[in-house]
Design a protein around this motif. Sequence first.
Motif, PDB file in Angstrom:
ATOM      1  N   LEU A 195       0.829  -1.203   0.000  1.00  0.00           N
ATOM      2  CA  LEU A 195       0.000   0.000   0.000  1.00  0.00           C
ATOM      3  C   LEU A 195       0.866   1.256   0.000  1.00  0.00           C
ATOM      4  CD1 LEU A 195      -2.764  -0.954   2.601  1.00  0.00           C
ATOM      5  CD2 LEU A 195      -3.052  -0.677   0.132  1.00  0.00           C
ATOM      6  N   PRO A 196       0.480   2.263  -0.760  1.00  0.00           N
ATOM      7  CA  PRO A 196       1.234   3.526  -0.759  1.00  0.00           C
ATOM      8  C   PRO A 196       0.976   4.277   0.550  1.00  0.00           C
ATOM      9  CG  PRO A 196      -0.725   3.748  -2.104  1.00  0.00           C
ATOM     10  CD  PRO A 196      -0.667   2.314  -1.675  1.00  0.00           C
ATOM     11  N   PRO A 197       1.790   5.302   0.845  1.00  0.00           N
ATOM     12  CA  PRO A 197       1.536   6.098   2.047  1.00  0.00           C
ATOM     13  C   PRO A 197       0.148   6.747   1.981  1.00  0.00           C
ATOM     14  CG  PRO A 197       3.686   6.616   1.104  1.00  0.00           C
ATOM     15  CD  PRO A 197       2.977   5.741   0.113  1.00  0.00           C
ATOM     16  N   MET A 198      -0.566   6.669   3.110  1.00  0.00           N
ATOM     17  CA  MET A 198      -1.910   7.255   3.201  1.00  0.00           C
ATOM     18  C   MET A 198      -2.110   7.797   4.607  1.00  0.00           C
ATOM     19  SD  MET A 198      -4.286   4.513   1.179  1.00  0.00           S
ATOM     20  CE  MET A 198      -3.522   3.085   1.899  1.00  0.00           C
ATOM     21  N   PRO A 199      -3.057   8.736   4.765  1.00  0.00           N
ATOM     22  CA  PRO A 199      -3.346   9.251   6.106  1.00  0.00           C
ATOM     23  C   PRO A 199      -3.796   8.124   7.040  1.00  0.00           C
ATOM     24  CG  PRO A 199      -4.416  10.600   4.423  1.00  0.00           C
ATOM     25  CD  PRO A 199      -3.859   9.389   3.727  1.00  0.00           C
ATOM     26  N   GLY A 200      -3.555   8.312   8.334  1.00  0.00           N
ATOM     27  CA  GLY A 200      -3.906   7.320   9.337  1.00  0.00           C
ATOM     28  C   GLY A 200      -5.370   6.937   9.326  1.00  0.00           C
ATOM     29  N   ARG A 201      -6.256   7.886   9.057  1.00  0.00           N
ATOM     30  CA  ARG A 201      -7.689   7.568   9.058  1.00  0.00           C
ATOM     31  C   ARG A 201      -8.036   6.579   7.940  1.00  0.00           C
ATOM     32  NH1 ARG A 201      -7.264  12.241   6.350  1.00  0.00           N
ATOM     33  NH2 ARG A 201      -8.532  12.495   4.480  1.00  0.00           N
ATOM     34  N   ILE A 202      -7.322   6.658   6.811  1.00  0.00           N
ATOM     35  CA  ILE A 202      -7.575   5.731   5.704  1.00  0.00           C
ATOM     36  C   ILE A 202      -7.064   4.341   6.076  1.00  0.00           C
ATOM     37  CG2 ILE A 202      -7.149   5.237   3.260  1.00  0.00           C
ATOM     38  CD1 ILE A 202      -8.853   7.769   3.751  1.00  0.00           C
ATOM     39  N   MET A 203      -5.879   4.275   6.663  1.00  0.00           N
ATOM     40  CA  MET A 203      -5.334   2.985   7.091  1.00  0.00           C
ATOM     41  C   MET A 203      -6.220   2.355   8.163  1.00  0.00           C
ATOM     42  SD  MET A 203      -2.910   2.113   5.181  1.00  0.00           S
ATOM     43  CE  MET A 203      -2.571   0.632   6.111  1.00  0.00           C
ATOM     44  N   ARG A 204      -6.768   3.166   9.061  1.00  0.00           N
ATOM     45  CA  ARG A 204      -7.667   2.651  10.103  1.00  0.00           C
ATOM     46  C   ARG A 204      -8.875   1.987   9.450  1.00  0.00           C
ATOM     47  NH1 ARG A 204      -9.737   7.345  12.717  1.00  0.00           N
ATOM     48  NH2 ARG A 204     -11.427   7.178  11.232  1.00  0.00           N
ATOM     49  N   ARG A 205      -9.455   2.618   8.440  1.00  0.00           N
ATOM     50  CA  ARG A 205     -10.618   2.061   7.747  1.00  0.00           C
ATOM     51  C   ARG A 205     -10.267   0.736   7.073  1.00  0.00           C
ATOM     52  NH1 ARG A 205     -12.025   7.881   4.971  1.00  0.00           N
ATOM     53  NH2 ARG A 205     -12.540   8.947   6.917  1.00  0.00           N
ATOM     54  N   ILE A 206      -9.131   0.706   6.399  1.00  0.00           N
ATOM     55  CA  ILE A 206      -8.689  -0.521   5.725  1.00  0.00           C
ATOM     56  C   ILE A 206      -8.475  -1.630   6.740  1.00  0.00           C
ATOM     57  CG2 ILE A 206      -6.763  -1.572   4.462  1.00  0.00           C
ATOM     58  CD1 ILE A 206      -6.518   1.160   2.959  1.00  0.00           C
ATOM     59  N   ASN A 207      -7.794  -1.328   7.830  1.00  0.00           N
ATOM     60  CA  ASN A 207      -7.510  -2.349   8.839  1.00  0.00           C
ATOM     61  C   ASN A 207      -8.779  -2.912   9.462  1.00  0.00           C
ATOM     62  OD1 ASN A 207      -4.726  -2.365   8.491  1.00  0.00           O
ATOM     63  ND2 ASN A 207      -4.452  -0.662   9.899  1.00  0.00           N
ATOM     64  N   HIS A 208      -9.746  -2.067   9.744  1.00  0.00           N
ATOM     65  CA  HIS A 208     -10.995  -2.573  10.299  1.00  0.00           C
ATOM     66  C   HIS A 208     -11.723  -3.485   9.312  1.00  0.00           C
ATOM     67  CE1 HIS A 208     -10.565   0.523  13.478  1.00  0.00           C
ATOM     68  NE2 HIS A 208     -10.996  -0.496  14.178  1.00  0.00           N
ATOM     69  N   ALA A 209     -11.694  -3.137   8.044  1.00  0.00           N
ATOM     70  CA  ALA A 209     -12.337  -3.986   7.040  1.00  0.00           C
ATOM     71  C   ALA A 209     -11.626  -5.338   6.933  1.00  0.00           C
ATOM     72  CB  ALA A 209     -12.354  -3.287   5.686  1.00  0.00           C
ATOM     73  N   LEU A 210     -10.305  -5.333   6.961  1.00  0.00           N
ATOM     74  CA  LEU A 210      -9.546  -6.577   6.842  1.00  0.00           C
ATOM     75  C   LEU A 210      -9.671  -7.449   8.087  1.00  0.00           C
ATOM     76  CD1 LEU A 210      -6.325  -5.273   5.100  1.00  0.00           C
ATOM     77  CD2 LEU A 210      -8.172  -6.625   4.083  1.00  0.00           C
ATOM     78  N   GLU A 211      -9.780  -6.804   9.239  1.00  0.00           N
ATOM     79  CA  GLU A 211      -9.874  -7.553  10.497  1.00  0.00           C
ATOM     80  C   GLU A 211     -11.276  -8.079  10.750  1.00  0.00           C
ATOM     81  OE1 GLU A 211      -8.449  -4.698  13.294  1.00  0.00           O
ATOM     82  OE2 GLU A 211      -6.430  -4.729  12.460  1.00  0.00           O
ATOM     83  N   GLY A 212     -12.241  -7.643   9.951  1.00  0.00           N
ATOM     84  CA  GLY A 212     -13.599  -8.114  10.127  1.00  0.00           C
ATOM     85  C   GLY A 212     -14.323  -7.492  11.302  1.00  0.00           C
ATOM     86  N   ARG A 213     -13.823  -6.376  11.796  1.00  0.00           N
ATOM     87  CA  ARG A 213     -14.512  -5.692  12.882  1.00  0.00           C
ATOM     88  C   ARG A 213     -15.789  -5.068  12.350  1.00  0.00           C
ATOM     89  NH1 ARG A 213      -9.871  -2.517  16.288  1.00  0.00           N
ATOM     90  NH2 ARG A 213      -8.584  -4.329  16.686  1.00  0.00           N
ATOM     91  N   VAL A 214     -16.804  -5.088  13.154  1.00  0.00           N
ATOM     92  CA  VAL A 214     -18.086  -4.520  12.764  1.00  0.00           C
ATOM     93  C   VAL A 214     -18.518  -3.516  13.820  1.00  0.00           C
ATOM     94  CG1 VAL A 214     -20.502  -5.016  12.278  1.00  0.00           C
ATOM     95  CG2 VAL A 214     -18.738  -6.626  11.555  1.00  0.00           C
ATOM     96  N   GLY A 215     -19.025  -2.369  13.380  1.00  0.00           N
ATOM     97  CA  GLY A 215     -19.574  -1.389  14.308  1.00  0.00           C
ATOM     98  C   GLY A 215     -18.546  -0.707  15.181  1.00  0.00           C
ATOM     99  N   TRP A 216     -17.394  -0.398  14.633  1.00  0.00           N
ATOM    100  CA  TRP A 216     -16.352   0.281  15.407  1.00  0.00           C
ATOM    101  C   TRP A 216     -16.710   1.738  15.559  1.00  0.00           C
ATOM    102  CZ3 TRP A 216     -12.882   4.274  14.606  1.00  0.00           C
ATOM    103  CH2 TRP A 216     -11.820   4.353  15.495  1.00  0.00           C
ATOM    104  N   PHE A 217     -16.629   2.217  16.783  1.00  0.00           N
ATOM    105  CA  PHE A 217     -16.926   3.611  17.069  1.00  0.00           C
ATOM    106  C   PHE A 217     -15.766   4.202  17.836  1.00  0.00           C
ATOM    107  CE2 PHE A 217     -21.208   3.396  15.604  1.00  0.00           C
ATOM    108  CZ  PHE A 217     -21.535   2.062  15.777  1.00  0.00           C
ATOM    109  N   ASP A 218     -15.559   5.469  17.701  1.00  0.00           N
ATOM    110  CA  ASP A 218     -14.419   6.146  18.296  1.00  0.00           C
ATOM    111  C   ASP A 218     -14.536   6.218  19.818  1.00  0.00           C
ATOM    112  OD1 ASP A 218     -12.384   7.887  19.028  1.00  0.00           O
ATOM    113  OD2 ASP A 218     -12.649   9.151  17.271  1.00  0.00           O
ATOM    114  N   ARG A 219     -13.552   5.698  20.517  1.00  0.00           N
ATOM    115  CA  ARG A 219     -13.528   5.640  21.976  1.00  0.00           C
ATOM    116  C   ARG A 219     -13.564   7.016  22.627  1.00  0.00           C
ATOM    117  NH1 ARG A 219      -9.307   1.785  24.509  1.00  0.00           N
ATOM    118  NH2 ARG A 219     -10.987   0.404  23.944  1.00  0.00           N
ATOM    119  N   ARG A 220     -13.061   8.024  21.956  1.00  0.00           N
ATOM    120  CA  ARG A 220     -12.978   9.343  22.578  1.00  0.00           C
ATOM    121  C   ARG A 220     -14.349   9.901  22.971  1.00  0.00           C
ATOM    122  NH1 ARG A 220      -9.920  12.032  17.746  1.00  0.00           N
ATOM    123  NH2 ARG A 220     -11.396  10.623  16.794  1.00  0.00           N
ATOM    124  N   ASN A 221     -15.392   9.447  22.315  1.00  0.00           N
ATOM    125  CA  ASN A 221     -16.703  10.033  22.548  1.00  0.00           C
ATOM    126  C   ASN A 221     -17.774   9.044  22.961  1.00  0.00           C
ATOM    127  OD1 ASN A 221     -15.997  12.747  21.871  1.00  0.00           O
ATOM    128  ND2 ASN A 221     -15.768  12.038  19.782  1.00  0.00           N
TER     129      ASN A 221
END
Length: 163
Positions: A131-157
């Motif tokens: 994968l080429p360099p990408m912003p962290g938010r894009i990598m986070r989305r890709i990783n969640h899709a690959l890991e099969g996580r469902v319904g991930w929501f941001d812990r900060r809120n």
Amino acid sequence: MPTPPFVLRLREQVGHALLPLVGVTAVVIDPAGRILLHRRADDGRWCTPGGLVEPGEQPAATLVRELEEETGLRVHPETLVSAVMEAPYTYPNGDQVQILDLTFRCRPLSGEARVNDDESLDVRWFDYAALPPMPGRIMRRINHALEGRVGWFDRRNGPWSET
């Protein structure tokens, strides 16, 4: 990326004030496990394709429409893998937005991945390791899709999250 007409109409009323908008992102994974990316025409960076949900449109329908418009590929959204309110962003012209991003893991149905409009400079399949360099938010989305996580929501809120 061209500004959707509904946003232009809103801007006539609110000027540069912060607009909360809903966006959709597709993490398209082919049978070989490769990930579809497009290189944006506005800033030249690689990212996952997607777009803004139009008034009255369902998010999954937006995703299918945007993918076909941008990449020529027809996809099937399989599952929602994240729902995250991204940090506010200010465009160079002063317009402020905050996007609630809904990311879907998708599989290709038909078509050939290609540059299909003026929003993309390039469209390609990538192995995860290449994968080429990408912003962290894009990598986070890709990783969640690959890991099969469902319904991930941001812990900060709220309490409904994973990291």
